[in-house]
Design a protein around this motif. Structure first.
Motif, mmCIF file in Angstrom:
data_model
loop_
_atom_site.group_PDB
_atom_site.id
_atom_site.type_symbol
_atom_site.label_atom_id
_atom_site.label_comp_id
_atom_site.label_asym_id
_atom_site.label_seq_id
_atom_site.Cartn_x
_atom_site.Cartn_y
_atom_site.Cartn_z
ATOM 1 N N ASP A 66 42.886 50.344 39.519
ATOM 2 C CA ASP A 66 43.231 49.124 38.687
ATOM 3 C C ASP A 66 42.333 48.191 39.349
ATOM 4 O OD1 ASP A 66 44.565 50.241 36.722
ATOM 5 O OD2 ASP A 66 46.537 49.621 37.349
ATOM 6 N N LYS A 67 42.345 47.998 40.715
ATOM 7 C CA LYS A 67 41.517 47.111 41.595
ATOM 8 C C LYS A 67 40.173 47.256 41.350
ATOM 9 C CE LYS A 67 44.817 44.452 43.499
ATOM 10 N NZ LYS A 67 44.759 42.950 43.306
ATOM 11 N N TYR A 114 38.532 48.418 39.018
ATOM 12 C CA TYR A 114 38.311 47.900 37.511
ATOM 13 C C TYR A 114 38.169 46.576 37.360
ATOM 14 C CZ TYR A 114 39.016 46.645 32.598
ATOM 15 O OH TYR A 114 39.115 45.968 31.381
ATOM 16 N N GLU A 115 39.065 45.812 38.257
ATOM 17 C CA GLU A 115 39.043 44.240 38.235
ATOM 18 C C GLU A 115 37.663 43.821 39.051
ATOM 19 O OE1 GLU A 115 42.606 43.133 40.225
ATOM 20 O OE2 GLU A 115 43.918 43.917 38.388
ATOM 21 N N MET A 116 37.499 44.537 39.999
ATOM 22 C CA MET A 116 36.216 44.281 40.732
ATOM 23 C C MET A 116 34.926 44.302 39.800
ATOM 24 S SD MET A 116 37.351 45.134 44.571
ATOM 25 C CE MET A 116 37.558 46.907 44.490
ATOM 26 N N LEU A 134 34.348 44.310 36.764
ATOM 27 C CA LEU A 134 34.187 43.658 35.660
ATOM 28 C C LEU A 134 33.482 42.456 35.962
ATOM 29 C CD1 LEU A 134 37.842 43.275 34.018
ATOM 30 C CD2 LEU A 134 35.728 44.317 32.914
ATOM 31 N N LYS A 135 33.664 42.070 37.322
ATOM 32 C CA LYS A 135 32.743 41.011 37.945
ATOM 33 C C LYS A 135 31.453 41.315 38.662
ATOM 34 C CE LYS A 135 37.210 38.673 38.788
ATOM 35 N NZ LYS A 135 38.223 37.976 39.836
#
Length: 305
Positions: free
Chosen positions: A10-11, A13-15, A17-18
């Protein structure tokens, strides 16, 4: 309780995206946390199939082209099966790839030596340029995700397959590489990963009422000798506990650190019997049967107190 694997993915994934330079390569599609990553970021997700050795080579190529690469698979297959690729494709060029190994010790599946992984830490410690981490809870995984994003390097994260509790309520320093969970006198138990959580759950039983410390040494390589020295000075008697065969593993790393510091602590190592395991019955049964029962730890504490 949650899974370390899911928290980490999940972490990532968040990274991702950017940051379009982040690539995730997987030999497995069985983790639900992978679905969102694969569906939402198909250009940054590669399913390598059951070809872990090739997956490491693909990761090397992407890293050489400037990408931030994560490779993920079941523990025995991404480490022991890929030792030559880890050495030649990644370590020799010191490429900043994160290897995510899931399913440690006897914890992945009742499927014998192909799925039990009782010597990977010894092998990984021997590979030049690798950093090795065995986080014991979720908060440590979060901190490691931040570290990987800020300071890319060649690392392997040894994650447990089982859900785990959060045990570090006061924060974790990945630079220090360990946390003293319980403060004691003279005797200190050093461990990491699932077996540390297991010790913590049975603390009253295994300590037999004695004033004993518990230290989570989640960074296995390199050990922070400067920071660990006060721990060794405090605990003249040390018990190491690991879900590994003892040769070259966690306990060996602690002995090496004590020797390198010129100290003379009494160290007793507890681990799995030096053999391959064909027995089934579940992780707890195997740990209790083959050297890591609460009674065994209790008897060891009593013997050196």
């Amino acid at each position: 309780m949650k899974f370390q694997r899911d928290i980490l993915i999940d972490k990532i994934y968040e990274m991702a995206l950017k940051d379009k330079d982040i690539y995730f390569i997987s030999a497995d599609l069985g983790a639900p946390a992978l679905d969102r990553l694969r569906d939402d970021l198909p250009e940054q997700f590669i399913h390598a199939g059951i070809s872990e050795q090739n997956m490491i080579d693909v990761a090397a190529g992407l890293a050489l082209s400037g990408k931030k690469v994560y490779v993920y698979a079941m523990g025995p297959f991404i480490t022991l099966r890929c030792l030559e690729q880890l050495k030649c494709s990644l370590a020799q060029m010191n490429l900043p790839v994160t290897v995510i190994s899931v399913g440690l010790g006897l914890g992945y599946a009742d499927a014998g030596p192909t799925h039990y992984i009782t010597e990977d830490l010894a092998c990984l410690r021997a590979i030049v340029n690798f950093e090795v981490y065995t986080p014991s809870d979720l908060s440590t995984v979060v901190e490691l995700a931040e570290l990987i994003n800020k300071k890319p390097a060649l690392r392997v994260l040894r994650l447990d397959r089982n859900a785990v509790e959060d045990i570090h309520t006061q924060g974790v320093s990945v630079d220090t590489g360990f946390v003293e969970l319980k403060k004691g006198k003279q005797i200190g138990i050093l461990s990491c990963g699932y077996v540390l959580q297991r010790i913590l759950k049975n603390w009253g039983e295994v300590t037999n009422g004695l004033d004993i410390g518990l230290v989570d040494v989640f960074r296995n390589k390199p050990l922070n000798l400067e920071e660990l020295k006060p721990i060794f000075e405090k605990y003249k008697k040390i018990i190491t506990v690991e879900e590994q065969c003892l040769s070259g593993g966690f306990g060996s790393s602690i002995l090496e650190a004590i020797s390198d510091l010129g100290m003379n602590n009494l160290v007793k190592r507890l681990g799995l019997e030096e053999r391959y395991y064909f027995e089934n019955g579940g992780r707890e049964f195997l740990l209790d049967t083959f050297g890591l029962s609460n009674q065994q730890l209790k008897e060891t504490v009593i013997s050196i107190s």
